[in-house]
Scaffold this motif. Structure first.
Motif, PDB file in Angstrom:
ATOM      1  N   PRO A 193      -4.712   5.622  -1.424  1.00  0.00           N
ATOM      2  CA  PRO A 193      -4.338   5.078  -2.734  1.00  0.00           C
ATOM      3  C   PRO A 193      -2.827   4.975  -2.900  1.00  0.00           C
ATOM      4  O   PRO A 193      -2.114   5.962  -2.792  1.00  0.00           O
ATOM      5  N   THR A 194      -2.339   3.755  -3.130  1.00  0.00           N
ATOM      6  CA  THR A 194      -0.902   3.540  -3.342  1.00  0.00           C
ATOM      7  C   THR A 194      -0.620   2.573  -4.485  1.00  0.00           C
ATOM      8  O   THR A 194       0.417   2.664  -5.129  1.00  0.00           O
ATOM      9  N   PHE A 226      -1.053   1.910  -7.762  1.00  0.00           N
ATOM     10  CA  PHE A 226      -1.562   2.644  -8.921  1.00  0.00           C
ATOM     11  C   PHE A 226      -1.827   1.751 -10.130  1.00  0.00           C
ATOM     12  O   PHE A 226      -2.469   2.167 -11.083  1.00  0.00           O
ATOM     13  N   ASN A 227      -1.339   0.515 -10.107  1.00  0.00           N
ATOM     14  CA  ASN A 227      -1.616  -0.408 -11.202  1.00  0.00           C
ATOM     15  C   ASN A 227      -2.867  -1.239 -10.942  1.00  0.00           C
ATOM     16  O   ASN A 227      -3.224  -2.096 -11.749  1.00  0.00           O
ATOM     17  N   GLU A 268      -7.091  -1.447  -9.779  1.00  0.00           N
ATOM     18  CA  GLU A 268      -8.337  -0.684  -9.813  1.00  0.00           C
ATOM     19  C   GLU A 268      -9.350  -1.342  -8.878  1.00  0.00           C
ATOM     20  O   GLU A 268      -9.783  -2.469  -9.126  1.00  0.00           O
ATOM     21  N   PRO A 325      -7.197   1.702  -6.620  1.00  0.00           N
ATOM     22  CA  PRO A 325      -5.788   1.711  -6.190  1.00  0.00           C
ATOM     23  C   PRO A 325      -5.605   1.687  -4.677  1.00  0.00           C
ATOM     24  O   PRO A 325      -4.570   2.144  -4.182  1.00  0.00           O
ATOM     25  N   ILE A 354      -0.434  12.479  -4.351  1.00  0.00           N
ATOM     26  CA  ILE A 354      -1.641  11.738  -4.752  1.00  0.00           C
ATOM     27  C   ILE A 354      -2.899  12.582  -4.526  1.00  0.00           C
ATOM     28  O   ILE A 354      -3.995  12.049  -4.377  1.00  0.00           O
ATOM     29  N   LEU A 403      -6.272  11.971  -6.197  1.00  0.00           N
ATOM     30  CA  LEU A 403      -7.034  10.769  -5.850  1.00  0.00           C
ATOM     31  C   LEU A 403      -7.723  10.877  -4.492  1.00  0.00           C
ATOM     32  O   LEU A 403      -8.385   9.932  -4.063  1.00  0.00           O
TER      33      LEU A 403
END
Length: 553
Positions: free
Chosen positions: A342-343, A345-346, A348, A350, A455, A458
């Motif tokens: 996951p990188t 973060f804006n 969905e 991520p 992170i 996540l």
């Protein structure tokens, strides 16, 4: 270890020369005075088509030279030693049970009228290969032949013929493996191919000192056990059908059959030079590959390690990690693939967009090879990967859905229970774990992206599975990454800390057996994120399986 049916297709000739039914045996290699060593199986005529199909389906251990009416070949095989015979004895079987050892079959002339003789090729000599490689022969204790072992590797089943592969073993000094391999290839061609190098338990052989046939040849500390297919597989096959009456050559004895032709299968394959590479120390396991394939994989390794972002990943590269990972995967029967970093973060979800298609493409290729394949992903990304698999099936990339699993962590026992049947480390569910662009745990227990952002909230602790696998013999692992913070990159963490920006914080602390460094995209197509269909279409050949592992952020 690769399934035996795949081994046969990949290593052995596409066809074995067969003779017309009823024709005199004419064999396939030039021997002294026109004679060829062979073994004999005599079966009722009604079983002949099924046994012929069985031999064709298992060409490696059962190289059939031909079949004949018994009276055209068996009268030559008497108890009187002459230049046409070597130890001419037969075993008689009734309903799968040996009921006698015979010097000749003359007293069964009436029964033989309704039987067929199959001639199995025994021309390849391990002792001759040893001699050519400059290694002294080690005779087994006593008058018997070198030991042969029943394995747990099943031959392909045809009709009532169902039996395990039987192998013979010679101990070879570790530093002479390459020389022996090339000698066996030069004198035997396809027939000189061995089936296993290393730990006998990978073949289901518990004790080398207790062969099923013949006598044990002692292994010394510097030796590696090397195994070839044995013609005694044909004896096991004849027993398995439980025919009312059958005959076979006595173990350790061969006959000589008149020959006058040369078979191309008896010659070395043009342009193929075999190499042997160690892929595991516990259990000890070596793999064989052609020199041409090695060069292609090394070229691929150099190509995928190009560093377009000048991040310093060239310092992480270990030569031949890709080769060893590919060879190890080729022997696996069941593979567990994981991905997810996951990188964004804006977005969905991520996730990065390069790991998941690479994982699907690899799964598709493994599935095409007949290997059981599963994926384990973060709970929060379960829906995403389920949809990816459904779409891959819909578009024909995957033939059938693959299981999508999650792992929430817990204890070491929980990880072992996930990887093994009933939690028993002697019964692993998976032979190989592959992490493709998967977030990896740092030394402080957290997970970091390249900018040192934690992170951990996540990421599920799938690293625990790789840690548990390190203590379970028979499970190997591969990590693919480009920044040093991916699962498996613990193998190169010193270089990550020294050469990668923020490496002292982000370096993954969890090792994989093989660390594949890839600075290119999933399928080596710069500047574009390839679809699963593109990946499968362009990466479908065995020598290029590693193209599925070209992942980067």
């Amino acid at each position: 270890m690769v399934p035996f049916s795949l081994l046969l297709r990949s290593r052995l000739p596409s066809a074995i020369r067969r003779l017309p039914k009823g024709a005199p045996i004419r064999n396939t290699a030039i021997m002294a005075e026109g004679l060829q060593p062979a073994s004999v199986v005599v079966l009722p005529r009604a079983l002949a088509p099924a046994f012929e199909s069985f031999c064709q389906a298992n060409r490696g251990p059962l190289p059939m030279l031909g079949q004949s009416e018994p009276e055209k070949v068996l009268p030559r095989l008497s108890a009187v030693p002459d230049r046409r015979t070597i130890c001419p004895q037969f075993q008689k079987y009734e309903f799968g049970i040996c009921t006698g050892i015979l010097a000749s079959l003359e007293e069964y002339s009436e029964q033989l009228k309704d039987m067929v003789t199959f001639i199995m090729d025994c021309s390849f000599s391990i002792d001759e290969a040893l001699e050519q490689a400059g290694m002294p022969r080690r005779d087994p204790a006593g008058p018997s032949h070198a030991g042969a072992y029943k394995t747990t590797v099943p031959c392909a089943t045809i009709a009532g013929f169902c039996c395990p592969l039987v192998v013979t073993m010679r101990p070879i000094p570790k530093d002479k493996l390459e020389r022996l391999l090339q000698a066996a290839h030069s004198i035997g061609g396809q027939k000189g191919h061995l089936v296993h190098v290393g730990d006998p338990e990978l073949l289901g052989i518990k004790e080398l000192s207790k062969p099923d046939y013949g006598n044990y040849v002692e292994c010394r500390p510097e030796d590696v056990p090397v195994f070839w297919p044995s013609q005694l597989t044909s004896l096991e096959a004849a027993v398995s059908c439980k025919a009312p009456l059958a005959f076979a050559s006595t173990p350790g004895c061969t006959v000589k059959i008149l020959t006058d032709t040369v078979s191309p299968a008896n010659c070395p394959t043009p342009g193929v030079v075999p190499e042997v590479h160690a892929i595991s120390k516990d259990p000890l396991h070596y793999s064989i590959v052609s020199a041409a394939a090695v060069q292609k994989i090394r070229g691929l390794e150099s190509a995928i390690a190009i560093d377009p972002g000048s991040r310093g990943i060239g310092y992480l590269l270990h030569k031949d990690e890709l080769l060893r990972a590919a060879l190890s995967l080729s022997h696996a029967r069941s593979v567990l693939v994981t991905t997810g970093f996951p990188t964004h973060f804006n977005h969905e979800p991520p996730e990065e967009t390069d790991g998941p298609p690479g994982a699907i493409a690899l799964a598709a290729f493994l599935q095409a090879l007949g290997k059981e394949t599963s994926m384990v992903v973060d709970q929060r990304a379960l829906s995403l990967h389920t949809k990816l698999v459904e779409e891959a099936v819909k578009q024909g990339v995957l033939t059938t859905p693959i299981p999508i699993l999650t792992y929430q962590g817990g204890s070491v026992e929980d990880a072992q229970a996930f990887l093994c049947k009933d939690g028993d480390p002697k019964s692993p569910r998976f032979d190989h774990l592959v992490a493709i662009e998967r977030a990896g745990r740092a030394a402080d227990g957290s997970y970091y992206n390249a900018r040192k952002m934690n992170i951990k909230h996540l990421v599920d602790p799938i690293d625990d599975l790789f840690l548990a696998a390190q203590k379970i013999p028979g499970i190997s692992s591969t990590g693919v990454g480009d920044g040093g913070n991916e699962l498996g990159m613990g193998k190169v963490k010193k270089a990550v800390k020294k050469f990668i920006r923020n490496g002292d914080v982000i370096a993954c602390d969890v090792e994989a057996d093989f660390a594949v460094i890839a600075g290119r995209k999933n399928a080596g197509h710069p500047g574009a994120e390839p679809s699963p269909e593109w990946s499968l279409r362009h990466c479908g050949h065995g020598s290029r399986w590693a193209a599925f592992l070209r992942c980067s952020r």
